[in-house]
Design an enzyme around this catalytic site. Structure first.
Site, PDB file in Angstrom:
ATOM      1  CB  THR A  76      74.569  62.691   9.225  1.00 47.70           C
ATOM      2  OG1 THR A  76      75.773  62.871   8.479  1.00 47.70           O
ATOM      3  CG2 THR A  76      74.885  62.009  10.540  1.00 47.70           C
ATOM      4  CG  ASN A  77      76.557  59.669   5.208  1.00 47.74           C
ATOM      5  OD1 ASN A  77      77.773  59.711   5.299  1.00 47.74           O
ATOM      6  ND2 ASN A  77      75.875  60.529   4.458  1.00 47.74           N
ATOM      7  NE  ARG A  78      79.661  53.694  10.561  1.00 47.90           N
ATOM      8  CZ  ARG A  78      80.053  52.453  10.267  1.00 47.90           C
ATOM      9  NH1 ARG A  78      79.191  51.570   9.837  1.00 47.90           N
ATOM     10  NH2 ARG A  78      81.316  52.105  10.405  1.00 47.90           N
ATOM     11  CB  SER A  79      80.917  59.699   4.646  1.00 51.88           C
ATOM     12  OG  SER A  79      82.049  60.258   4.038  1.00 51.88           O
TER      13      SER A  79
END
Ligand code: C5P
Length: 409
Positions: free
Chosen positions: A213-216
């Site tokens: 995933t990513n930090r959004s």
């Protein structure tokens, strides 16, 4: 010349439950009347121990009611009141009223009216801090929120008996301002337009436990959805992070929860052609992986993940853009920000690209504020200095409004 049909006067049912804050409901009633609404008060039997129905009758548009069987001329008052209301406001809503509503009980006129209505409901709880913090009260409110009931949280402050803490009824002026926004809605430059917004970071499963995933955080996308609704749009928000939306726009935003890039693509493409504006604020995974059916074992050593590129949804959307449709992309960059963003702008074919330098403190992922550059066709880049994500959303949507063809909504 035919005269325009006047807008009907909005009808509000004001429910009053039996708590000391019932006296403040008189002020709520007076302000609702001043705002021009037709107000029908309903008191629970316990509320009449704190305030007299006569006080409400004197100020309201019709006599205050308490019992289900009090009026021989109106044998089923709850259905009439429930069906004709544009909004039911309960102020104060006690722990007992909240529990009865959550349980579907209809043992007095107020709860029977709530049950007999498909209108929006705004609960304004007020109670002692200990009651407010009871898990059962919070669970009942969570149940009601899930069913679409709006809850205006109490404030902190002085409570009856000299106590202080959370549980004081929201200020009557705040309640009435919220009622006005819910009942009258917003008419702005996006009235009649459909706006599709994506938000959050997708999660690509590796196995049943792990994800890429990513930090959004989804905050900027949520802010765009809320501000678009306040500008009058009908909004669909396809999001990976289901966070509470502002009360005044909750009913104007259709929330579609998703997890993976493939789900997000599916939901967006299904709604793309009907949308006048599409804002791709989500951080969509650029690569995904075929997930292992069972949890990968540590003992087996580092797994070899074979990543595959996801389809670029933004490119697909701009490739199929219909006349007059405005498509906005986002770019999160950390090096050579403007140069990278410019080439992304060309490649993606968006009408507007919102560029984030994720290395700037106070901007980008997880932050409540943002600083961006807007890339537009035939226009120099526009710097939007550090401000709240709502204010950034307003800047972006103001540009979108200018790009939309006028007069066809
Ligand atoms: O290429 P990059 O991921 O930096 O592009 C960011 C923009 O493209 C965002 O607007 C994002 O929502 C969109 N995007 C997309 N499909 C992907 C990856 C990104 O629509 N697979």
């Amino acid at each position: 010349m035919p005269s325009a049909t006047p807008e009907p006067t909005p009808r509000i049912v004001l429910g009053v439950a039996g708590g000391i804050a019932a006296y403040k409901a008189v002020e709520v009633l007076r302000r609702l009347r001043d705002a021009g609404y037709h107000v029908a008060p309903i008191l629970t039997p316990d509320a009449t121990r704190f305030v007299a129905p006569l006080t409400f009758t004197a100020l309201a548009s019709e006599p205050a009611r308490v019992g289900l069987y009090d009026d021989p001329n109106l044998p089923i008052p709850h259905t009439k009141l429930g069906q004709s209301a544009d909004l039911i406001v309960v102020a104060p809503a006690t722990a007992h009223l909240i529990a009865r509503f959550a349980a579907g009980l209809a043992d007095d006129l107020l709860t029977a009216t709530l049950m007999a209505s498909a209108s929006p409901v705004l609960l304004c709880p007020a109670m002692h801090t200990e009651m407010w913090e009871q898990p059962v009260v919070q669970e009942n409110l969570a149940t009601l929120r899930r069913r679409g009931v709006l809850v205006l949280e109490p404030e902190r402050g002085h409570l009856a008996g000299g106590d202080e803490g959370a549980g004081r009824l929201a200020d009557p002026a705040t309640i009435v301002a919220l009622v006005q926004r819910i009942v009258e809605g917003y008419r702005g430059p996006l009235t009649g337009r459909r706006v599709l917004v994506t938000a959050g970071g997708t999660r690509e499963p590796i196995d049943p436990v792990r994800v890429i995933t990513n930090r959004s955080s989804g905050r900027q996308g949520h802010a765009i959805a809320e501000v678009a609704a306040r500008l009058g749009a009908a909004v669909t928000l396809v999001t990976t992070t289901v966070r509470p939306l502002a009360l005044d726009v909750q009913r104007r935003i259709d929330v579609v929860p998703v997890v993976t890039a493939a789900e997000l693509r599916d939901r967006v493409l299904a709604r793309a052609s009907e949308s006048d504006v599409i804002v791709m604020a989500a951080a969509v995974a650029d690569f995904t992986v075929a997930p292992a059916p069972n949890k990968l074992k540590k003992a087996a050593g580092p797994p070899k993940l074979s990543l595959v590129a996801t389809p670029d949804i933004l490119v697909e959307l701009t490739g199929a853009r219909r006349d007059g449709q405005v498509i906005v992309g986002f770019a999160a960059e950390s090096t050579d920000v403007l140069a990278n963003a410019q080439s992304k702008f060309e490649r993606k074919g968006a009408d507007l690209l919102v560029v984030n330098d994720v290395t700037t403190p106070g901007a980008g992922f997880e932050s409540r504020t943002n600083e961006v550059v807007l890339l537009l066709r035939d226009h120099d880049p526009v710097t939007v200095s550090m401000r709240t994500k709502e204010d950034v959303a307003l800047e972006v949507l103001t540009r979108v409004v200018a790009l939309l063809p006028q007069g066809d909504q």
